[in-house]
Design a protein around this motif. Structure first.
Motif, short mmCIF file in Angstrom:
data_model
loop_
_atom_site.label_atom_id
_atom_site.label_comp_id
_atom_site.label_asym_id
_atom_site.label_seq_id
_atom_site.Cartn_x
_atom_site.Cartn_y
_atom_site.Cartn_z
N TYR A 116 38.65 47.63 39.38
CA TYR A 116 39.02 47.42 37.98
C TYR A 116 39.72 48.59 37.32
CZ TYR A 116 38.51 45.05 33.48
OH TYR A 116 38.74 44.40 32.30
N TYR A 119 43.15 50.59 39.63
CA TYR A 119 44.51 50.08 39.77
C TYR A 119 45.55 51.09 39.29
CZ TYR A 119 42.69 45.32 40.52
OH TYR A 119 42.05 44.22 41.01
N PHE A 120 45.18 51.82 38.23
CA PHE A 120 46.15 52.73 37.62
C PHE A 120 46.33 54.02 38.41
CE2 PHE A 120 44.68 49.89 34.37
CZ PHE A 120 45.85 49.49 33.76
N VAL A 126 47.49 47.78 43.68
CA VAL A 126 48.17 46.93 42.69
C VAL A 126 48.38 45.50 43.20
CG1 VAL A 126 50.36 46.64 41.42
CG2 VAL A 126 49.22 48.87 41.47
N ILE A 129 46.15 42.69 41.83
CA ILE A 129 46.15 42.22 40.44
C ILE A 129 46.47 40.72 40.38
CG2 ILE A 129 47.35 42.39 38.20
CD1 ILE A 129 47.55 45.43 38.71
N TYR B 172 43.79 44.79 28.04
CA TYR B 172 43.59 45.30 29.40
C TYR B 172 44.40 44.49 30.41
CZ TYR B 172 41.45 47.81 33.19
OH TYR B 172 41.27 48.62 34.28
N SER B 175 47.91 45.41 30.23
CA SER B 175 48.21 46.69 30.89
C SER B 175 48.28 46.51 32.40
CB SER B 175 47.19 47.76 30.48
OG SER B 175 45.92 47.48 31.06
N LEU B 176 47.41 45.64 32.95
CA LEU B 176 47.47 45.37 34.39
C LEU B 176 48.77 44.65 34.75
CD1 LEU B 176 43.85 44.11 35.25
CD2 LEU B 176 44.85 46.32 35.82
N LEU B 179 51.54 47.06 34.82
CA LEU B 179 51.45 47.87 36.04
C LEU B 179 52.00 47.10 37.25
CD1 LEU B 179 50.28 50.52 37.33
CD2 LEU B 179 48.17 49.22 37.72
N ALA B 180 51.68 45.81 37.32
CA ALA B 180 52.12 44.99 38.45
C ALA B 180 53.57 44.53 38.31
CB ALA B 180 51.19 43.78 38.58
N PHE B 182 54.68 42.30 36.09
CA PHE B 182 54.81 40.92 35.61
C PHE B 182 55.36 40.89 34.19
CE2 PHE B 182 50.78 39.92 38.29
CZ PHE B 182 51.49 40.13 39.45
#
Lengths: 397, 352
Positions: A116, A119-120, A126, A129, B172, B175-176, B179-180, B182
Motif C-alpha cells: 500500500y 508503491y511510491f 507499480v 496498482i 489516495y 495518487s496511485l 503514479l501508474a 492512468f
C-alpha cells in the motif's frame, strides 16, 4: 428449467483438485490451521482454512513469467478455471459462444495491502496498482484460459458465486451464451481477517456450525469454477453431464447491512423462488448444503428460514462444510456447488464436523456422520453482507 | 418484451438538473474532475449523511431521482455496477490496519467497504426484498448491470428494474493512478481530451441510475435494444464485431444516426476508437462525453444518460460533437466504450 454442468475445478484448503477435495470430505479431514502466509498480530488468536501453496508455487504451476502481476486471488481463480475446462473436455474455449462469470469480494486486496505505501518508493511494484479490482481478476482468468468474449464479475459479498452460477444459467437459458464458466475466487487477506475480527464473528478455535456454543467462523481461501453448457452443445458434443442447475433464487433481506433478520426473511424468499423455478417441492430435497458459517446470527437466521420452508419435522439431511474449509467468502457458493454435485454423483451427505450441542431455539440436528444414500436434489444456500441471499438447487436428472 | 428507459438520475461533474445540456461545462484545468454536489439535505439528514461515503450518497440521490421521474415506488430488481467499489471506506479501513498495526479498529468502514454497499443501502431504504446484484468488472460493470436488467424484463422476471453505475474517487487512489500513469501528469497544466497527445486520462466520479421498464410511458427516453460486452477485441476486427452486433439487430452502419464514443484522451489507447470514428463511421455524427464526466469505470453510464437525452430531445449539443456532423433525426444511437484496450462494450438504443 435446467442447465447442464459439464466440468468443475477447485482449489481450497482441503485439496487442490476435485478428487482431493472429495477425499477430504468423505475422510472427515478438515484443514483449519494456524495461518502461515500472512503476517498478522492475530496469528495466535485465529485459525484459517489456508491453501498451503505459496504465491511462488501457484505462479510456477500457472507457468507465469516473473514480471507477472497476478494477485493470489487471480492465481487460484485461474487454476480452478483451467481445471474446470479440462474436466469438461474443452480444448478450444472460443469454439462456441462462451462466457466467464467470476465472483470475488476483495479482488486483489491480498497484494494491495502488502504494498500500500511502498508503491511510491519501489517502481517494481507499480504493476500491481491495476491488479486491485475485481475485473482484473476475471481478466487474468480469461487470459489464462484464452477466453475472448463475455467476461464479468459479481460481488455480493459471501453470496457472490451463487449469483455467478445464477447469471450463467439465466444467460444460457435465454440463448445469450452456449457455454459459460461460472464461479468465484477469494484469497485470504489481512483486510478481511481484521474486518471480521472487528465484527467479533471469528472463533479462536474450530468453527462449529449449528452448535449451541458456536463462537463464530474461520476464514478460508478458495476458488472454484463450473462449466455450464446449453442443451445444444451437450447434444452436439455428446457431453457427459455431471448434474444440472435446476433452480435458483435471489432476494434481499433488507434488514441490516451485515446482520441477518431474526426470521431469515431474505433466505426464505431465496429458497421459495428457487423451488418455484425448479418446479420442485421441499420434500424433493435429499440434502441441504447450508451456508452455516457458525456465527451466532447466521445459523439461527438460516435455521429459522429452513424451518419456515421445510417444517421443523421435515428438514432433510443437512450439513455445513465450512468446518472443513473455513468461510471462503465470495468463493464459498462455488466450492459448495462443487461439493453439491459430488454429493449427487457419489450419493453422499458430508458430515457437519465439530457439532456437539443442539441449538436451544429449535430442533435441528445436522448430519454429523458421513451418510451414503441416493441423492437426486441438493439445495445450497449462500448469504452475504448487504442482505444478499441466494439459493441454488442442483439435480441429478 | 422491450426495454424502455423511463427515468434517469445523474450525479456527475456536470449540472444535470435543468434542461438537457444547459449546465454542461468543460473544465480542462484539472486532471481529476470534482462532482457538482447535489443538495444532499433534500435526500437524507446531515447526521445520516455523515456516516455515508460519497458512493452511497450519490447512489441514493441518483436512484431516487430516477425512480421519482419514472414514478416508480418499488423496483422489481436493484442492479448496480461499480468498477472500484467503495474505495473511500476501503482505504480508510486498510490505512487503519496498517497505521495501527491491526489494533484499535472499528467495523464501520469495513462494513461499508463491500462492493454491494450501494445496492444494499438502496434496498434497505426502500425495504426492497427483490433481486439484488452488484457487478464489479472494471469498464463493463455498468453494462453488466444493463444486460442483467434487460434480461430481467426480456424473460418476464420483473416489469420494472432499477440499474445504476457508481464509482467514487479518493485522493489516495488518484495518487496511485497518477503514479501508474492512468491519470495525466499534473505538470501538463491543461487537459484536453479530443486533441490529446499524451498518455493517461482525466478522471472523475459519479452515479447514474436508470429505471428500465417493459412498458412505454410519458417519461420514456428511449428503448434499449441490445448490449454486448467483450473483454478483448483486436483493433483490426473491431469493425467486424460492430457489423455483427448491428446486423444481429437488423441494422447496418448507415442506420446509425449517432455514434457515442468513450474517447478519454489517452493517446496510448485511441486505436480502437479511431477504427470507428475515422473509418466506417466517418460520415456518421459522433459524440463524446468524458471531457464532461471524466473517466471512471462506470462513466459509460453517463454516456448512456447523454445518448438517451439525445434521442429524447433530438438534439446533439455542440459541446459533445466530435466531427461536427448532424442529422435531421436521431433514431438509432450506438455507444462504444473500452478502457485501456480491454472491456469493450456496444450499447444500442433507439427512439421509442
Amino acid at each position: 428449467m435446467k442447465v447442464a454442468i459439464t466440468g468443475m475445478g477447485i482449489i481450497s484448503a482441503i485439496g487442490s483438485t476435485v478428487d482431493e477435495n472429495f477425499e477430504s470430505l468423505v475422510g472427515g479431514r478438515k484443514a483449519i490451521t494456524d495461518i502461515d502466509h500472512i503476517p498478522t498480530v492475530h496469528a495466535k488468536a485465529i485459525k484459517v482454512g489456508e491453501i498451503k501453496q505459496s504465491n511462488a508455487d501457484l505462479a510456477h504451476e500457472l507457468g507465469l513469467a516473473s514480471d507477472n502481476n497476478y494477485t493470489r486471488t487471480a492465481m487460484i481463480g485461474a487454476l480452478a478455471a483451467r481445471q474446470a475446462l479440462q474436466n469438461a473436455g474443452i480444448s478450444d474455449v472460443n469454439a462456441y459462444k462462451t462466457g466467464l462469470i467470476s465472483a470475488t469480494s476483495v479482488g486483489g486486496m491480498d497484494t494491495t495491502e502488502k504494498h500500500y505505501y511502498e508503491y511510491f518508493n519501489d517502481p517494481a511494484l507499480v504493476k500491481y496498482i491495476s491488479a486491485h479490482d475485481g475485473g482484473d481478476v476475471a481478466q487474468k482468468i480469461a487470459e489464462t484460459i484464452g477466453l475472448k468474449g463475455f467476461v464479468t464479475t459479481i460481488s455480493t459479498a459471501c453470496s457472490s458465486a451463487a449469483n455467478s452460477i445464477m447469471l450463467g444459467a439465466r444467460l444460457i437459458n435465454a440463448g445469450k451464451l452456449d457455454r459459460v464458466i461460472v464461479g468465484g475466487t477469494d484469497a485470504l487477506a489481512k483486510f478481511t481477517i481484521n474486518g471480521f475480527k472487528t465484527l467479533m464473528i471469528l472463533t479462536d478455535g474450530y468453527n462449529t456450525p449449528f452448535d449451541d456454543n458456536r463462537k463464530g467462523l474461520n476464514l478460508g481461501e478458495a476458488a472454484a469454477f463450473l462449466v455450464l453448457e446449453s442443451d445444444k452443445v451437450v447434444k452436439e458434443q455428446n457431453k457427459k453431464v455431471l448434474a444440472y442447475v435446476s433452480g435458483f433464487g435471489n432476494a434481499n433481506d433488507a434488514f441490516h447491512q451485515t446482520a441477518s433478520s431474526e426470521n431469515g426473511e431474505g433466505a426464505f424468499l431465496a429458497m421459495e423462488k428457487a423451488f418455484k423455478l425448479a418446479g420442485l417441492q421441499p420434500s424433493d430435497i435429499d440434502y441441504i448444503n447450508m451456508h452455516g458459517t457458525a456465527t451466532p446470527n447466521n445459523d439461527l437466521s438460516e435455521g429459522r428460514a429452513v424451518i419456515r420452508i421445510f417444517g421443523e419435522q421435515n428438514v432433510p439431511d443437512f450439513s455445513s462444510t465450512k468446518a472443513f474449509t473455513g468461510h471462503t467468502l465470495a468463493a464459498a457458493a462455488a466450492i459448495e456447488a462443487v461439493y453439491s454435485v459430488l454429493a449427487i454423483q457419489n450419493g453422499v451427505v458430508y458430515p457437519n464436523l465439530n457439532f456437539e450441542t443442539p441449538m436451544q431455539e429449535f430442533n435441528l440436528i445436522p448430519q454429523t456422520e458421513i451418510k451414503y444414500k441416493n441423492i437426486d436434489h441438493v439445495l445450497s444456500n449462500s448469504f452475504g453482507f448487504g442482505g444478499n441471499c441466494s439459493t441454488v438447487i442442483f439435480s441429478k436428472n | 418484451m422491450k426495454t424502455y428507459i423511463n427515468g434517469i438520475g445523474c450525479v456527475s461533474a456536470q449540472k444535470t438538473d435543468g434542461d438537457f445540456a444547459s449546465g454542461f461545462h468543460v473544465n480542462q484545468a484539472t486532471n481529476v474532475l470534482p462532482i457538482e454536489k447535489p443538495e444532499y439535505k433534500d435526500y437524507f439528514s446531515p447526521i445520516a449523511a455523515r456516516r455515508m461515503s460519497k458512493a452511497v450518497k450519490n447512489g441514493i440521490v441518483a436512484s431516487t431521482m430516477a425512480m421519482k421521474e419514472a414514478n416508480l415506488e418499488m423496483p422489481g430488481a436493484i442492479i448496480t455496477g461499480t468498477g472500484m467499489g467503495c474505495i473511500e471506506d476501503s482505504d480508510k479501513f486498510l490505512k487503519a490496519i496498517i497505521d495501527n498495526n491491526e489494533e484499535f479498529l472499528t467495523p464501520t468502514s469495513f462494513i461499508q467497504s463491500t462492493h454491494n454497499t450501494v445496492a444494499a443501502q438502496i434496498a434497505l431504504g426502500l425495504e426492497c426484498k427483490a433481486y439484488n446484484f452488484t457487478y464489479v468488472n472494471a469498464a463493463v460493470s455498468f453494462e453488466s448491470a444493463l444486460i442483467d436488467g434487460k434480461l430481467q424484463l426480456d424473460e418476464g422476471e420483473a416489469d420494472a428494474v432499477l440499474i445504476g453505475g457508481i464509482d467514487e474517487m479518493t485522493d489516495y487512489t488518484a495518487s496511485l493512478f497518477k503514479l501508474a500513469g492512468f491519470i495525466k501528469k499534473d505538470e501538463e497544466g491543461s487537459f484536453p481530451i479530443l486533441e490529446s497527445q499524451t498518455p493517461g486520462t482525466v478522471f472523475g466520479e459519479g452515479a447514474t441510475f436508470f429505471v428500465l421498464e417493459s412498458k412505454k410511458s410519458a417519461t420514456t427516453y428511449a428503448e434499449v435494444v441490445d448490449i454486448e460486452i467483450n473483454n478483448e477485441i483486436e483493433a483490426d476486427i473491431l469493425q467486424l464485431k460492430v457489423f455483427d452486433f448491428l446486423s444481429a439487430n437488423g441494422l447496418g452502419v448507415d442506420d446509425i444516426d449517432l455514434l457515442v464514443v468513450g474517447i478519454n484522451g489517452d493517446a496510448q489507447f485511441e486505436e480502437h476508437y479511431r477504427e470507428l470514428t475515422q473509418k466506417q463511421f466517418v460520415h456518421t455524427p459522433q459524440a463524446y462525453y468524458k471531457h464532461l464526466s471524466g473517466e471512471y469505470n462506470t462513466a459509460s453510464a453517463f454516456g448512456l444518460y447523454l445518448a438517451a437525452n439525445v434521442v429524447k430531445t433530438q438534439n446533439v449539443p455542440p459541446i459533445v460533437q466530435v466531427n461536427g456532423q448532424t442529422k435531421p433525426e436521431y433514431k438509432n444511437v450506438l455507444l462504444y466504450n473500452h478502457y485501456r484496450g480491454i472491456d469493450h462494450s456496444f450499447t444500442l438504443i433507439s427512439k421509442a
